[in-house]
Enzyme design. Structure first.
Site, PDB file in Angstrom:
ATOM      1  N   GLN A  71       0.847  -1.198   0.000  1.00  0.00           N
ATOM      2  CA  GLN A  71       0.000   0.000   0.000  1.00  0.00           C
ATOM      3  C   GLN A  71       0.874   1.237   0.000  1.00  0.00           C
ATOM      4  O   GLN A  71       1.928   1.258   0.631  1.00  0.00           O
ATOM      5  CB  GLN A  71      -0.870   0.017   1.272  1.00  0.00           C
ATOM      6  CG  GLN A  71      -1.928  -1.060   1.340  1.00  0.00           C
ATOM      7  CD  GLN A  71      -3.090  -0.806   0.421  1.00  0.00           C
ATOM      8  OE1 GLN A  71      -3.636  -1.728  -0.154  1.00  0.00           O
ATOM      9  NE2 GLN A  71      -3.476   0.458   0.253  1.00  0.00           N
TER      10      GLN A  71
HETATM   11  N1  LIG Z   1      -6.759 -13.534 -11.417  1.00  0.00           N
HETATM   12  C1  LIG Z   1      -5.674 -13.451 -10.644  1.00  0.00           C
HETATM   13  N2  LIG Z   1      -5.778 -12.894  -9.426  1.00  0.00           N
HETATM   14  C2  LIG Z   1      -4.675 -12.837  -8.664  1.00  0.00           C
HETATM   15  C3  LIG Z   1      -3.427 -13.345  -9.099  1.00  0.00           C
HETATM   16  N3  LIG Z   1      -2.528 -13.125  -8.122  1.00  0.00           N
HETATM   17  C4  LIG Z   1      -3.189 -12.516  -7.117  1.00  0.00           C
HETATM   18  N4  LIG Z   1      -4.487 -12.336  -7.444  1.00  0.00           N
HETATM   19  C5  LIG Z   1      -5.519 -11.687  -6.627  1.00  0.00           C
HETATM   20  O1  LIG Z   1      -5.101 -10.356  -6.397  1.00  0.00           O
HETATM   21  C6  LIG Z   1      -5.492  -9.912  -5.121  1.00  0.00           C
HETATM   22  C7  LIG Z   1      -4.307  -9.312  -4.398  1.00  0.00           C
HETATM   23  O2  LIG Z   1      -3.366 -10.312  -4.064  1.00  0.00           O
HETATM   24  P1  LIG Z   1      -2.375 -10.196  -2.827  1.00  0.00           P
HETATM   25  O3  LIG Z   1      -1.516 -11.407  -2.882  1.00  0.00           O
HETATM   26  O4  LIG Z   1      -3.111  -9.914  -1.583  1.00  0.00           O
HETATM   27  O5  LIG Z   1      -1.542  -8.902  -3.269  1.00  0.00           O
HETATM   28  P2  LIG Z   1      -0.281  -8.271  -2.544  1.00  0.00           P
HETATM   29  O6  LIG Z   1       0.672  -7.903  -3.599  1.00  0.00           O
HETATM   30  O7  LIG Z   1       0.206  -9.175  -1.471  1.00  0.00           O
HETATM   31  O8  LIG Z   1      -0.928  -6.940  -1.918  1.00  0.00           O
HETATM   32  P3  LIG Z   1      -0.484  -6.147  -0.578  1.00  0.00           P
HETATM   33  O9  LIG Z   1      -0.376  -7.158   0.507  1.00  0.00           O
HETATM   34  O10 LIG Z   1      -1.578  -5.158  -0.348  1.00  0.00           O
HETATM   35  O11 LIG Z   1       0.812  -5.490  -0.903  1.00  0.00           O
HETATM   36  C8  LIG Z   1      -6.086 -11.140  -4.425  1.00  0.00           C
HETATM   37  O12 LIG Z   1      -7.492 -11.025  -4.473  1.00  0.00           O
HETATM   38  C9  LIG Z   1      -5.633 -12.300  -5.269  1.00  0.00           C
HETATM   39  O13 LIG Z   1      -6.570 -13.361  -5.271  1.00  0.00           O
HETATM   40  C10 LIG Z   1      -3.352 -13.930 -10.409  1.00  0.00           C
HETATM   41  O14 LIG Z   1      -2.314 -14.389 -10.900  1.00  0.00           O
HETATM   42  N5  LIG Z   1      -4.502 -13.948 -11.135  1.00  0.00           N
END
Ligand SMILES: Nc1nc2c(ncn2[C@@H]2O[C@H](COP(=O)(O)OP(=O)(O)OP(=O)(O)O)[C@@H](O)[C@H]2O)c(=O)[nH]1
Ligand SMILES: [Mg+2]
Lengths: 187, 351
Positions: A71
């Protein structure tokens, strides 16, 4: 360099262990990718408040992955995790075209950080399962990866939903950290 | 309106409305030979590229012909009646375009990429031509409503509202590279748009640059990206991945998803069903309430997305710009007396 970090370096220099840093904007999929690599259950991933650490064992090699929340309000804290990093994985949500520039700006700031100069960089062009995801080569152009001169880098399209591309990405990381001595500039 | 059994009067009203809609559709289908061939093509079990190309080019030619006819007539007279006529004609051309988009979307699974791309670019070109013609021939018409006071179930005033389910492929003219860069609703003002499950199923959807619009997404999608909304009402079925919201003002959003992140938003009410703490950043005067959108089939969709239960997570908002223990001044709980409920269960065809 303080005593603590020298100790950490000693510890890290065990040949079968490496410290990997996962960064990228919020919603990029960092935690989801790690969850998939660790135990396959990606249904319950929640946005990361601070950071979380995940150990992955590959071919007898232990990767301690630091997954930091992306974030905007907490990006200034990324720098607290730079110490003794062996490889940097930068994740981009390829359907989030609006923030390609923002992500590129964050990456170029990162690459100027002294503590991670020379650290190998893997860009994961994530969410390739989405139909209008930017392909990896356009992400590479958007993030201006060709301008990188001071480290080895690689970009890999992938999807945490299907698992595509993750093996290739992790293989590349493993190769880099196995001969980390050769990759790193002196710090 | 609140969910409750329909009174006989309402029942009758609905039947009438459906009848009107049906007859409108019928006239439209009869009028347009292109539409007939479209229907034939898209219901053909042995979908063929040739069939697609034939119908598509027939539609394209027809639109082009009509467009030049409209332009040719333009100089003759410019009284109100003639203008109205031009408006009707242009409107029907827009409907043709929507049908062409729908044909492309329906055929997308068997079409080679280059044909997809070339059809997309012909559609974009036609749209631009229609837009240019509209701008040239018609004085600007103004609509507006206030989303906070609008009653979404009341029959509304605009042309797009009598359309049935329509795939929402909108191509981006600034597209970089060969992949279609946009799927969703973009650059719309003062209108009501509905997308159904066949338009959304298992893909990402974007809402970009909308003002004074009411958007209903009555189906499930994988990810939702919301950018730059002013005075809009957005109601969606379940999003199996995450919702990312940036730059929204004066709007009401009803969303169900695993994760919801809200950035740079002001004066907006959120009705959420969510499985992790809703996140806000650089945001102020936003209020939260539980999800309250219903349409036929939403229960099954919520079930499939594992979002059927209300776990109360909607109120555990995390303000990333407010790391202190006391309540953030940037968000609050929407008082129950001010909450609305959007129930479209008796409005399967209404938009
Ligand atoms: N369709 C799809 N959705 C994905 C993929 N990777 C992650 N997501 C979705 O994207 C959203 C964010 O994923 P996170 O893993 O929480 O993202 P992050 O980078 O850790 O985000 P922060 O913790 O806020 O920094 C989730 O709802 C996942 O299900 C992907 O390869 N394909
Ligand atoms: Mg995370």
């Amino acid at each position: 360099m303080g005593l603590l970090s020298s100790l950490r370096r000693l510890y890290r220099s065990q040949a079968d262990e490496a410290r990997i840093l996962f960064l990228g904007l919020d919603n990029a999929g960092k935690t989801t990718i790690l969850k998939l690599l660790a135990d396959g259950d990606i249904q319950t991933v929640t946005p990361t408040q601070g950071f979380h650490i995940q150990s992955l064992i590959y071919e007898g090699f232990r990767l301690n992955v630091w997954d930091i929340g992306g974030q905007r309000a907490i990006r200034p804290y990324w720098r607290n995790y730079f110490e003794t990093t062996d490889a940097l994985v930068y994740v981009f949500d390829c359907a989030d075209r609006h923030r390609l520039k923002e992500s590129g700006d964050e990456l170029s700031l990162l690459l100027e950080e002294e503590k991670i100069i020379g650290v190998p960089l893997l860009v994961l062009a994530n969410k390739q399962d989405l139909r209008h995801a930017l392909p990896a080569d356009e992400v590479a152009a958007g993030l201006n990866l060709v301008a990188i001169r001071d480290r080895t880098w690689q970009i890999q399209g992938c999807s945490a939903k299907t698992g595509d591309g993750l093996q290739e990405g992790m293989d590349w990381i493993l190769q880099r950290v196995k001969n980390k001595g050769e990759n790193r500039h002196a710090r | 309106m609140m969910s409750q059994a329909l009174s006989p009067a309402l029942e009758k009203k609905r039947a009438k409305k459906e009848e009107r809609l049906q007859s409108h559709l019928q006239t439209y289908l009869n009028d347009s030979s292109a539409r007939r061939s479209l229907v034939a093509a898209s219901s053909d079990p042995n979908e063929s590229v040739d069939g697609f190309l034939a119908s598509f080019s027939q539609c394209r030619d027809q639109v082009e012909d009509k467009l030049s006819a409209i332009l040719a007539k333009k100089s003759s007279k410019s009284d109100e009646g003639a203008l109205e006529c031009v408006r009707e004609e242009l409107k029907s051309l827009s409907l043709e375009i929507v049908n062409m988009e729908s044909l492309v979307a329906d055929s997308s699974f068997f079409l080679p990429t280059y044909i997809m791309q070339s059809s997309q670019s012909s559609i974009t070109k036609l749209k631009e031509e229609i837009e240019a013609t509209t701008a040239e021939l018609l004085p600007k018409k103004k609509f507006s409503f206030r989303s906070k006071t609008a009653k979404p179930t009341k029959p509304v005033e605009k042309s797009q509202e009598i359309l049935p389910a329509i795939p929402a492929t909108v191509s981006d003219s600034n597209s970089i590279g060969p992949v279609l860069s946009f799927y969703g609703i973009k650059d719309q003002h003062d209108c009501t748009l509905v997308r159904y499950s066949q338009d959304l199923e298992d893909r990402e959807f974007m809402l970009t640059n909308l003002s004074n619009c009411k958007i209903y997404l009555k189906g499930m999608c994988r990810a939702l990206y919301v950018n730059k909304l002013r005075n809009c009402l957005v109601c969606t079925g379940p999003v199996t991945g995450s919702v990312l919201i940036d730059d929204v003002e004066g709007s009401t959003l009803m969303l169900a998803s695993q994760q919801i992140r809200i950035h740079s938003t002001k004066n907006t009410d959120f009705y959420l069903r969510v499985r992790s703490r809703p996140i806000v950043e650089y945001t102020s005067s936003v209020r939260f309430a539980p999800f309250a959108f219903r349409y036929p089939g939403i229960e099954d969709a919520l079930q499939a997305a594992n979002l059927q239960e209300e776990t109360g997570e909607w109120e555990n908002v995390d303000d990333f710009r407010w790391l202190r223990a006391v309540q953030s001044p940037n968000w609050s709980i929407l008082p129950p007396s001010e909450r609305i409920c959007i129930d479209e269960t008796d409005n399967a065809l209404k938009i």
